[in-house]
Design a protein around this motif. Structure first.
Motif, mmCIF file in Angstrom:
data_model
loop_
_atom_site.group_PDB
_atom_site.id
_atom_site.type_symbol
_atom_site.label_atom_id
_atom_site.label_comp_id
_atom_site.label_asym_id
_atom_site.label_seq_id
_atom_site.Cartn_x
_atom_site.Cartn_y
_atom_site.Cartn_z
ATOM 1 N N LEU A 112 0.863 -13.928 -14.420
ATOM 2 C CA LEU A 112 1.970 -14.072 -13.475
ATOM 3 C C LEU A 112 2.307 -15.549 -13.279
ATOM 4 N N GLN A 113 1.257 -16.343 -13.045
ATOM 5 C CA GLN A 113 1.470 -17.776 -12.805
ATOM 6 C C GLN A 113 2.064 -18.453 -14.040
ATOM 7 N N ASP A 114 1.612 -18.047 -15.219
ATOM 8 C CA ASP A 114 2.153 -18.621 -16.463
ATOM 9 C C ASP A 114 3.636 -18.304 -16.640
ATOM 10 N N ASN A 115 4.101 -17.246 -15.970
ATOM 11 C CA ASN A 115 5.509 -16.850 -16.034
ATOM 12 C C ASN A 115 6.290 -17.327 -14.810
ATOM 13 N N GLY A 116 5.737 -18.308 -14.111
ATOM 14 C CA GLY A 116 6.442 -18.938 -13.009
ATOM 15 C C GLY A 116 6.426 -18.152 -11.704
ATOM 16 N N ILE A 117 5.526 -17.182 -11.592
ATOM 17 C CA ILE A 117 5.461 -16.370 -10.379
ATOM 18 C C ILE A 117 4.204 -16.728 -9.598
ATOM 19 N N THR A 118 4.411 -17.035 -8.328
ATOM 20 C CA THR A 118 3.295 -17.294 -7.438
ATOM 21 C C THR A 118 3.203 -16.103 -6.489
ATOM 22 N N PRO A 119 2.352 -15.141 -6.811
ATOM 23 C CA PRO A 119 2.306 -13.932 -6.000
ATOM 24 C C PRO A 119 1.549 -14.133 -4.694
ATOM 25 N N GLU A 120 1.881 -13.280 -3.750
ATOM 26 C CA GLU A 120 1.044 -13.158 -2.566
ATOM 27 C C GLU A 120 -0.225 -12.467 -3.060
ATOM 28 N N ILE A 121 -1.374 -12.976 -2.651
ATOM 29 C CA ILE A 121 -2.644 -12.419 -3.118
ATOM 30 C C ILE A 121 -3.304 -11.657 -1.975
ATOM 31 N N LYS A 122 -3.609 -10.405 -2.245
ATOM 32 C CA LYS A 122 -4.331 -9.599 -1.265
ATOM 33 C C LYS A 122 -5.700 -9.266 -1.851
ATOM 34 N N GLU A 123 -6.726 -9.865 -1.287
ATOM 35 C CA GLU A 123 -8.088 -9.541 -1.705
ATOM 36 C C GLU A 123 -8.475 -8.248 -0.991
ATOM 37 N N TYR A 124 -8.233 -7.146 -1.674
ATOM 38 C CA TYR A 124 -8.336 -5.832 -1.042
ATOM 39 C C TYR A 124 -9.770 -5.438 -0.683
ATOM 40 N N LEU A 125 -10.775 -6.109 -1.250
ATOM 41 C CA LEU A 125 -12.150 -5.805 -0.838
ATOM 42 C C LEU A 125 -12.450 -6.417 0.532
ATOM 43 N N LYS A 126 -11.823 -7.571 0.816
ATOM 44 C CA LYS A 126 -11.986 -8.220 2.122
ATOM 45 C C LYS A 126 -11.046 -7.623 3.160
ATOM 46 N N ASN A 127 -9.873 -7.169 2.702
ATOM 47 C CA ASN A 127 -8.843 -6.653 3.591
ATOM 48 C C ASN A 127 -8.291 -5.365 2.986
ATOM 49 N N PRO A 128 -9.033 -4.245 3.132
ATOM 50 C CA PRO A 128 -8.629 -2.991 2.472
ATOM 51 C C PRO A 128 -7.275 -2.487 2.960
ATOM 52 N N PRO A 129 -6.565 -1.781 2.081
ATOM 53 C CA PRO A 129 -5.276 -1.214 2.484
ATOM 54 C C PRO A 129 -5.474 -0.084 3.492
ATOM 55 N N SER A 130 -4.441 0.162 4.266
ATOM 56 C CA SER A 130 -4.451 1.309 5.178
ATOM 57 C C SER A 130 -4.161 2.565 4.361
ATOM 58 N N VAL A 131 -4.323 3.717 4.972
ATOM 59 C CA VAL A 131 -4.001 4.977 4.301
ATOM 60 C C VAL A 131 -2.534 4.967 3.875
ATOM 61 N N GLU A 132 -1.655 4.546 4.777
ATOM 62 C CA GLU A 132 -0.221 4.530 4.471
ATOM 63 C C GLU A 132 0.096 3.566 3.329
ATOM 64 N N GLU A 133 -0.517 2.392 3.360
ATOM 65 C CA GLU A 133 -0.303 1.395 2.310
ATOM 66 C C GLU A 133 -0.783 1.936 0.958
ATOM 67 N N LEU A 134 -1.923 2.601 0.950
ATOM 68 C CA LEU A 134 -2.455 3.164 -0.286
ATOM 69 C C LEU A 134 -1.548 4.273 -0.818
ATOM 70 N N LYS A 135 -1.032 5.107 0.087
ATOM 71 C CA LYS A 135 -0.098 6.159 -0.332
ATOM 72 C C LYS A 135 1.169 5.554 -0.941
ATOM 73 N N GLN A 136 1.670 4.478 -0.342
ATOM 74 C CA GLN A 136 2.859 3.811 -0.873
ATOM 75 C C GLN A 136 2.594 3.233 -2.256
ATOM 76 N N LEU A 137 1.404 2.643 -2.431
ATOM 77 C CA LEU A 137 1.023 2.104 -3.738
ATOM 78 C C LEU A 137 0.999 3.199 -4.802
ATOM 79 N N ILE A 138 0.389 4.325 -4.455
ATOM 80 C CA ILE A 138 0.290 5.453 -5.381
ATOM 81 C C ILE A 138 1.683 5.955 -5.752
ATOM 82 N N ASP A 139 2.571 6.019 -4.755
ATOM 83 C CA ASP A 139 3.956 6.435 -5.021
ATOM 84 C C ASP A 139 4.660 5.439 -5.948
#
Length: 116
Positions: A22-49
């Motif tokens: 991503l960085q090599d393609n000029g994109i600086t993403p927001e980084i979510k370390e999901y082990l430190k900050n797990p997604p909520s049920v709703e967030e996980l459902k949205q990801l799956i969708d």
């Protein structure tokens, strides 16, 4: 510029490679370390969708927690699978990149380039 988010585990080589691509393609993403900050049920459902997969397709089946949570039981419904991923975020496949309203699992890491 579209917002890009990566569900990242810095200890995972595939996750680090996807972030670097991503960085090599000029994109600086927001980084979510999901082990430190797990997604909520709703967030996980949205990801799956966004990924257009079943919850079971997002599982890391070789982790010890997979058997501990009884996830080898194929009779478990989607809700039980999602609850297990919330309880054990290590079970969530990684990395996951969301870019411009679409998502990909970075396995192999080059798959994230499909979003660009």
């Amino acid at each position: 510029m579209p917002t890009t988010l990566i569900y990242h585990n810095p200890r995972c080589s595939k996750s680090r490679q996807a972030l670097q691509l991503l960085q090599d393609n000029g994109i600086t993403p927001e980084i979510k370390e999901y082990l430190k900050n797990p997604p909520s049920v709703e967030e996980l459902k949205q990801l799956i969708d966004l990924l257009e997969i079943k919850p079971r397709d997002l599982l890391r089946t070789k982790e010890n927690e997979f058997k501990e949570a009884g996830l080898d039981n194929l009779a478990l419904d989607d809700t039980a699978v999602i609850e297990a991923m919330i309880r054990f975020p290590k079970l969530i496949e990684r990395p996951i990149v969301i870019h411009d309203g679409k998502a990909r699992i970075g396995r192999p890491p080059e798959q994230v380039l499909e979003l660009l």
